[in-house]
Design a protein around this motif. Structure first.
Motif, PDB file in Angstrom:
ATOM      1  N   VAL A  43       0.842  -1.179   0.000  1.00 41.90           N
ATOM      2  CA  VAL A  43       0.000   0.000   0.000  1.00 41.90           C
ATOM      3  C   VAL A  43       0.887   1.242   0.000  1.00 41.90           C
ATOM      4  O   VAL A  43       2.067   1.175   0.326  1.00 41.90           O
ATOM      5  N   ALA A  44       0.273   2.394  -0.335  1.00 41.92           N
ATOM      6  CA  ALA A  44       0.969   3.674  -0.223  1.00 41.92           C
ATOM      7  C   ALA A  44       0.727   4.240   1.175  1.00 41.92           C
ATOM      8  O   ALA A  44      -0.297   3.968   1.797  1.00 41.92           O
ATOM      9  N   SER A  45       1.674   5.045   1.662  1.00 37.23           N
ATOM     10  CA  SER A  45       1.562   5.557   3.033  1.00 37.23           C
ATOM     11  C   SER A  45       2.005   7.011   3.100  1.00 37.23           C
ATOM     12  O   SER A  45       2.621   7.535   2.163  1.00 37.23           O
ATOM     13  N   PRO A  46       1.725   7.679   4.229  1.00 30.98           N
ATOM     14  CA  PRO A  46       2.159   9.063   4.409  1.00 30.98           C
ATOM     15  C   PRO A  46       3.660   9.219   4.646  1.00 30.98           C
ATOM     16  O   PRO A  46       4.135  10.348   4.749  1.00 30.98           O
TER      17      PRO A  46
ATOM     18  N   THR B  17       1.715   7.566  18.155  1.00 28.21           N
ATOM     19  CA  THR B  17       0.514   8.412  18.140  1.00 28.21           C
ATOM     20  C   THR B  17       0.498   9.315  16.919  1.00 28.21           C
ATOM     21  O   THR B  17      -0.537   9.462  16.251  1.00 28.21           O
ATOM     22  N   GLU B  18       1.647   9.928  16.607  1.00 25.45           N
ATOM     23  CA  GLU B  18       1.706  10.793  15.430  1.00 25.45           C
ATOM     24  C   GLU B  18       1.484   9.993  14.151  1.00 25.45           C
ATOM     25  O   GLU B  18       0.795  10.453  13.237  1.00 25.45           O
ATOM     26  N   ARG B  19       2.056   8.801  14.085  1.00 31.62           N
ATOM     27  CA  ARG B  19       1.857   7.982  12.887  1.00 31.62           C
ATOM     28  C   ARG B  19       0.381   7.662  12.697  1.00 31.62           C
ATOM     29  O   ARG B  19      -0.151   7.726  11.579  1.00 31.62           O
ATOM     30  N   ARG B  20      -0.288   7.328  13.787  1.00 38.52           N
ATOM     31  CA  ARG B  20      -1.723   7.046  13.712  1.00 38.52           C
ATOM     32  C   ARG B  20      -2.496   8.275  13.247  1.00 38.52           C
ATOM     33  O   ARG B  20      -3.349   8.206  12.354  1.00 38.52           O
ATOM     34  N   ASP B  21      -2.198   9.425  13.846  1.00 37.89           N
ATOM     35  CA  ASP B  21      -2.938  10.642  13.518  1.00 37.89           C
ATOM     36  C   ASP B  21      -2.670  11.098  12.087  1.00 37.89           C
ATOM     37  O   ASP B  21      -3.572  11.598  11.401  1.00 37.89           O
ATOM     38  N   ARG B  22      -1.447  10.932  11.627  1.00 34.31           N
ATOM     39  CA  ARG B  22      -1.129  11.278  10.238  1.00 34.31           C
ATOM     40  C   ARG B  22      -1.884  10.358   9.268  1.00 34.31           C
ATOM     41  O   ARG B  22      -2.360  10.807   8.221  1.00 34.31           O
ATOM     42  N   PHE B  23      -1.964   9.106   9.620  1.00 33.96           N
ATOM     43  CA  PHE B  23      -2.682   8.144   8.782  1.00 33.96           C
ATOM     44  C   PHE B  23      -4.150   8.550   8.655  1.00 33.96           C
ATOM     45  O   PHE B  23      -4.714   8.555   7.556  1.00 33.96           O
ATOM     46  N   VAL B  24      -4.776   8.896   9.766  1.00 34.76           N
ATOM     47  CA  VAL B  24      -6.173   9.320   9.746  1.00 34.76           C
ATOM     48  C   VAL B  24      -6.344  10.524   8.825  1.00 34.76           C
ATOM     49  O   VAL B  24      -7.224  10.552   7.950  1.00 34.76           O
ATOM     50  N   GLU B  25      -5.494  11.540   8.980  1.00 34.17           N
ATOM     51  CA  GLU B  25      -5.597  12.745   8.154  1.00 34.17           C
ATOM     52  C   GLU B  25      -5.340  12.426   6.684  1.00 34.17           C
ATOM     53  O   GLU B  25      -6.001  12.959   5.792  1.00 34.17           O
ATOM     54  N   PHE B  26      -4.359  11.581   6.424  1.00 38.02           N
ATOM     55  CA  PHE B  26      -4.005  11.256   5.038  1.00 38.02           C
ATOM     56  C   PHE B  26      -5.189  10.616   4.322  1.00 38.02           C
ATOM     57  O   PHE B  26      -5.547  11.013   3.203  1.00 38.02           O
TER      58      PHE B  26
END
Length: 297
Positions: free
Chosen positions: A70-73, A120-129
């Motif tokens: 998959v693609a990721s942030p 936590t930041e990785r999770r939050d960035r994923f949600v926003e992305f």
């Protein structure tokens, strides 16, 4: 159940295109590639970019769906990435499928020189992305304001309609990824779990997959979504217990995953060396003997 293959972007295109053409001609439903700067034990070896690879694959195939898994942030921003996805959808005549995930630690996470993200930041960035990409696809010109990602007058698809044409899959073995898939995805992707998160490749069994599928179906109910509308996509990237050792082994594994509700099954296209070392003739036999026994929804 539909069956597809994962083709690692490690070969020169003059060689790689033969694999993409074979997947198309043999009747597989979809073909995918990983989206990384470098990947696991192959870091430091030849590894090509996912989006240009898929653009080339779109030109040498005729019917098979093509996608990122998959693609990721980690090294992407939603705006230019959404524009690339729209372009790939056009180049493939609507055959592109966008797979999104949170990404992991390691090379991809550090390549741009920023400090490593906390969980936590990785999770939050994923949600926003995921939210941003979904919004960019739904509006001819979109704005998005988040803590980590923003978009201002982003003309991604002035003609509109991208979201209706392009399936979006969201990967995640935990609750964040599952809920994002339920809220924003056409499908949810899993490749099992790793014995040591971040240090070992995930592996999957019918038992672990069944538990995950039950969880994502419960989330569908919680979110007011019919579970039948969410595709369940499973990637078997197991380094041990591979189902590609024989036609019989694959048929048995595919049958078990179909029984627990997997709608789309993906296996690695065999390579001449690890990872995913195997005999491509077995895959060709699977295409001839097993694919016809599964109906595509």
């Amino acid at each position: 159940m539909r069956i597809g293959v994962m083709i690692l972007p490690t070969d020169h295109w003059r060689e790689a295109r033969q694999s993409w053409r074979a997947a198309d001609e043999w009747g597989f439903a979809h073909a995918w590639t990983h989206d990384h700067i470098a990947w696991r034990e192959l870091a430091g070896q030849r590894w090509y970019s996912a989006m240009p690879t898929l653009a080339a694959a779109a030109q040498c195939t005729r019917r098979i769906q093509l996608g990122t898994l998959v693609a990721s942030p980690n090294f992407r921003h939603p705006v230019p990435f959404a524009k690339e996805a729209v372009t790939l959808s056009d180049l493939s005549d609507g055959r592109f499928v966008l797979g999104l995930g949170a990404g992991g630690t390691g090379v991809d996470a550090e390549v741009l020189g920023a400090p490593p993200w906390s969980p936590t930041e990785r999770r939050d960035r994923f949600v926003e992305f995921v939210e941003a990409v979904d919004q960019l696809f739904r509006q001819p010109c979109a704005d998005y304001a988040g803590r980590y990602y923003s978009a201002h007058q982003a003309w991604i698809d002035p003609e509109g309609g991208t979201r209706a044409r392009m399936p979006v899959l969201v990967a995640g073995s935990g609750p964040t990824g599952m809920r994002l898939a339920v809220r924003h995805g056409d499908g949810w992707v899993t490749n099992g779990v790793a014995a040591q998160r971040g240090r070992a490749a995930p592996e999957v069994t019918p038992e672990t997959a069944a538990g995950q599928i039950d969880a994502v179906r419960r989330m569908c109910v919680e979110e007011g979504r019919d579970p039948a509308t969410l595709k369940v996509v499973l990637m078997i990237g197991n380094r041990t217990r591979s189902p590609l050792t024989s036609v019989g082994a694959f048929a048995d594994a595919a049958g078990r995953y179909a029984e627990i509700g997997v709608t789309d099954l993906i296996v690695p296209f065999p390579r001449s060396e690890a990872p995913h070392k195997g005999d491509v003739r077995v895959l060709e036999q699977i295409a001839a003997e097993v694919l016809p026994t599964f109906t595509e929804d």
